[in-house]
Design a protein around this motif. Structure first.
Motif, mmCIF file in Angstrom:
data_model
loop_
_atom_site.group_PDB
_atom_site.id
_atom_site.type_symbol
_atom_site.label_atom_id
_atom_site.label_comp_id
_atom_site.label_asym_id
_atom_site.label_seq_id
_atom_site.Cartn_x
_atom_site.Cartn_y
_atom_site.Cartn_z
ATOM 1 N N LEU A 1 0.874 -1.172 0.000
ATOM 2 C CA LEU A 1 0.000 0.000 0.000
ATOM 3 C C LEU A 1 0.912 1.223 0.000
ATOM 4 C CD1 LEU A 1 -2.442 -1.396 2.712
ATOM 5 C CD2 LEU A 1 -2.507 -1.727 0.239
ATOM 6 N N ARG A 2 1.067 1.791 -1.192
ATOM 7 C CA ARG A 2 2.119 2.793 -1.388
ATOM 8 C C ARG A 2 1.786 4.131 -0.732
ATOM 9 N NH1 ARG A 2 5.774 0.506 -4.665
ATOM 10 N NH2 ARG A 2 4.982 -1.297 -5.805
ATOM 11 N N GLN A 3 2.816 4.733 -0.160
ATOM 12 C CA GLN A 3 2.690 6.037 0.503
ATOM 13 C C GLN A 3 3.723 6.974 -0.109
ATOM 14 O OE1 GLN A 3 0.216 6.386 2.745
ATOM 15 N NE2 GLN A 3 -0.200 4.245 2.255
ATOM 16 N N ARG A 4 3.374 8.242 -0.142
ATOM 17 C CA ARG A 4 4.291 9.192 -0.748
ATOM 18 C C ARG A 4 5.423 9.569 0.213
ATOM 19 N NH1 ARG A 4 3.366 14.438 -2.756
ATOM 20 N NH2 ARG A 4 1.818 14.588 -1.100
ATOM 21 N N LYS A 5 5.023 9.895 1.426
ATOM 22 C CA LYS A 5 6.012 10.428 2.363
ATOM 23 C C LYS A 5 6.546 9.352 3.304
ATOM 24 C CE LYS A 5 6.432 14.576 4.979
ATOM 25 N NZ LYS A 5 5.728 15.329 6.007
#
Ligand SMILES: [Zn+2]
Length: 398
Positions: free
Chosen positions: A75-79
Motif C-alpha cells: 500500500l504505497r505512501q508518498r512520504k
C-alpha cells in the motif's frame, strides 16, 4: 452462550483439529531459523521517518510472505514507508469472515543505531534495535503460518496480515487502513511486544494524546517598563501547575508536560511560550472529561491569552474488547503448557483504534523481552517458537 462453555468448547475444537504440542515441538526445532530471520530484519534498520529504509524492510517482509504463498500487496505512501498487506485464506473463495493480524515495520531508532547497538545473541536473548518492538513479532507471524501450513491446517477465515510503516509516530498514514480492515474483521490480533518477561498479553491500554498549550502575552523591556508587559512564560507555568492537578493515577488519568519553550532573552518580558503535554486515560469517559477540561482553560494573568490545540490521538482500549479473545488465548496457551496472564498498560498501539470500533482485539501477542525503545532492547529466543505456536493455535481456533 456462557463464556466458560465457550472456552471449554474452544479447547475441544483446538485439540481435535490441531496437535498443538506437536506444533510447538516443530517450531522449537526452528528457533535458529527464526533467530536468523530476526537478525536480517533487525539489520534492515527502519526508522519511521526514513521512507527508503522502511520500504527496504517492507520489501524483505513482503518477499517472505510471497514465498509462503500469501497474496501480498504494497500500500504505497508518498512520504512514509509503504504498508504491507499479506492475505492468506481458505482454498477456493469461500472465506467465512476475516481475522486481522496487525503489526508495524518501523522502529524508533535512527539509521546507524545498529553500529552502536549491534545485533548479538547472549544469555538466551537477541539484542539490538527493534528486536522486541516489534521485529520479533514479524518473525513470529511468519513462522505461525509455516506451522499451520506444515500441519495441513488451512483456516476457514481469510487472514489479513497488515504491517504498517508509521505506528511509532502515531499512525498518520495507516490509521484509516487499519480501521478499514478491522471493520471487515471478526477479530484483531496485535503482535506488539508482550508485557513483562513472562509474556503477559495486553488486554487494556490507555488512550493517549498530545495537547499543545500556547500562551501569548505582551513583550516589554524587563527593566524599563515591565508593567506594560504580560509574561507568557509565567502564564504558561501557572497553567501547567493547574493541569498537573488533574492527574488521577488511581482512575488512570495522567497529564504530564513533556516539552516547554518560550521567551527570547532574559531582559525581555516574553510574548510567547508553549508546552507539549502528554495525556492518557484508562477509559472513554475519562478521555472526554479530560478533553473538556482542556478546552475550558482560561487565561490566568490579566492580558494573557491561552490557546489549546490537539487532543487524544488513540482512544482507550478497554478490557471488554479483549475479554473473550483473551480467554481463548489462555485456553490455547494451557494446551502448550504455558500459563498466560494479562496486563493493563499505559502505552497505546493500533489496537486502540480497532478496539474503539468495537472489534474484539487482543494485543501483546508478539515477542517477549525487555527494554523497548532503549539501548538495552532485547527479546527472549526460546519464547519465539512459543509465541508462534500460540498465534497459530489462536488463529486455528477463530
Ligand atoms: Zn510497537
Amino acid at each position: 452462550m456462557p463464556a466458560l462453555w465457550r472456552v471449554a468448547n474452544i479447547a475441544r475444537i483446538v485439540t481435535n483439529s490441531l496437535p498443538l504440542r506437536e506444533l510447538l515441538k516443530w517450531l522449537r526445532e526452528r528457533e535458529r531459523a527464526m533467530t536468523q530471520l530476526l537478525r536480517d530484519f533487525v539489520r534492515a534498520e527502519s526508522p519511521s521517518f526514513d521512507k527508503a529504509a522502511v520500504d527496504h524492510l517492507g520489501r524483505m517482509v513482503a518477499e517472505e510472505w510471497r514465498r509462503r504463498g500469501a497474496r501480498v500487496s504494497l500500500l504505497r505512501q508518498r512520504k512514509r514507508g509503504n504498508h504491507v498487506r499479506a492475505k492468506w485464506g481458505p482454498r477456493g473463495r469461500s472465506a467465512r469472515g476475516q481475522i486481522l493480524v496487525l503489526g508495524h515495520l518501523d522502529t524508533v531508532y535512527e539509521l546507524g543505531t545498529i553500529q552502536q547497538m549491534l545485533f548479538r545473541l547472549a544469555r538466551g536473548r537477541a539484542w539490538g534495535p527493534g528486536t522486541f518492538d516489534m521485529k520479533g513479532g514479524l518473525v513470529i507471524a511468519l513462522f505461525a503460518l509455516d506451522a499451520l501450513a506444515a500441519a495441513g491446517c488451512r483456516p476457514e477465515k481469510r487472514i489479513v496480515f497488515l504491517w504498517t510503516s508509521d505506528e511509532e509516530i502515531g499512525s498518520g498514514t495507516s490509521r484509516a487502513i487499519v480501521e478499514r480492515e478491522a471493520r471487515r474483521s471478526d477479530a484483531v490480533l496485535v503482535l506488539e511486544p508482550a508485557s513483562g518477561l513472562n509474556g503477559r498479553l495486553k488486554t487494556a491500554r490507555k488512550g493517549v494524546g498530545e495537547i499543545e498549550l500556547i500562551a501569548t502575552g505582551r513583550a516589554a523591556h524587563a527593566g524599563l517598563n515591565p508593567e506594560q508587559g504580560v509574561n507568557a512564560i509565567e502564564e504558561l507555568a501557572l497553567q501547567i501547575a493547574r493541569i498537573s492537578g488533574w492527574n488521577q493515577p488511581r482512575r488512570g488519568i495522567m497529564v504530564s508536560a513533556g516539552v516547554i519553550e518560550g521567551g527570547t532573552r532574559t531582559n525581555v518580558i516574553p510574548e510567547r511560550a508553549r508546552a507539549m503535554v502528554d495525556v492518557r486515560a484508562a477509559n472513554t469517559r475519562g478521555m472526554h472529561a479530560l478533553e473538556r477540561k482542556f478546552r475550558s482553560l482560561r487565561p490566568i494573568l490579566p492580558g494573557a491569552e491561552i490557546e489549546v490545540r490537539g487532543g487524544f490521538n488513540r482512544p482507550p482500549m478497554e478490557r471488554k474488547a479483549s475479554a473473550e479473545l483473551y480467554a481463548r488465548a489462555r485456553a490455547v496457551a494451557r494446551m502448550i503448557g504455558l500459563n498466560l496472564r494479562e496486563d493493563f498498560v499505559g502505552g497505546g498501539s493500533d489496537g486502540n483504534f480497532t478496539a474503539a470500533l468495537g472489534i474484539p482485539t487482543l494485543d501483546g501477542l508478539g515477542a517477549v523481552g525487555e527494554g523497548a525503545h532503549s539501548s538495552n532492547e532485547n527479546t527472549v529466543l526460546r519464547a519465539l517458537p512459543e509465541r508462534a505456536a500460540l498465534l497459530a493455535g489462536l488463529l486455528s481456533s477463530l
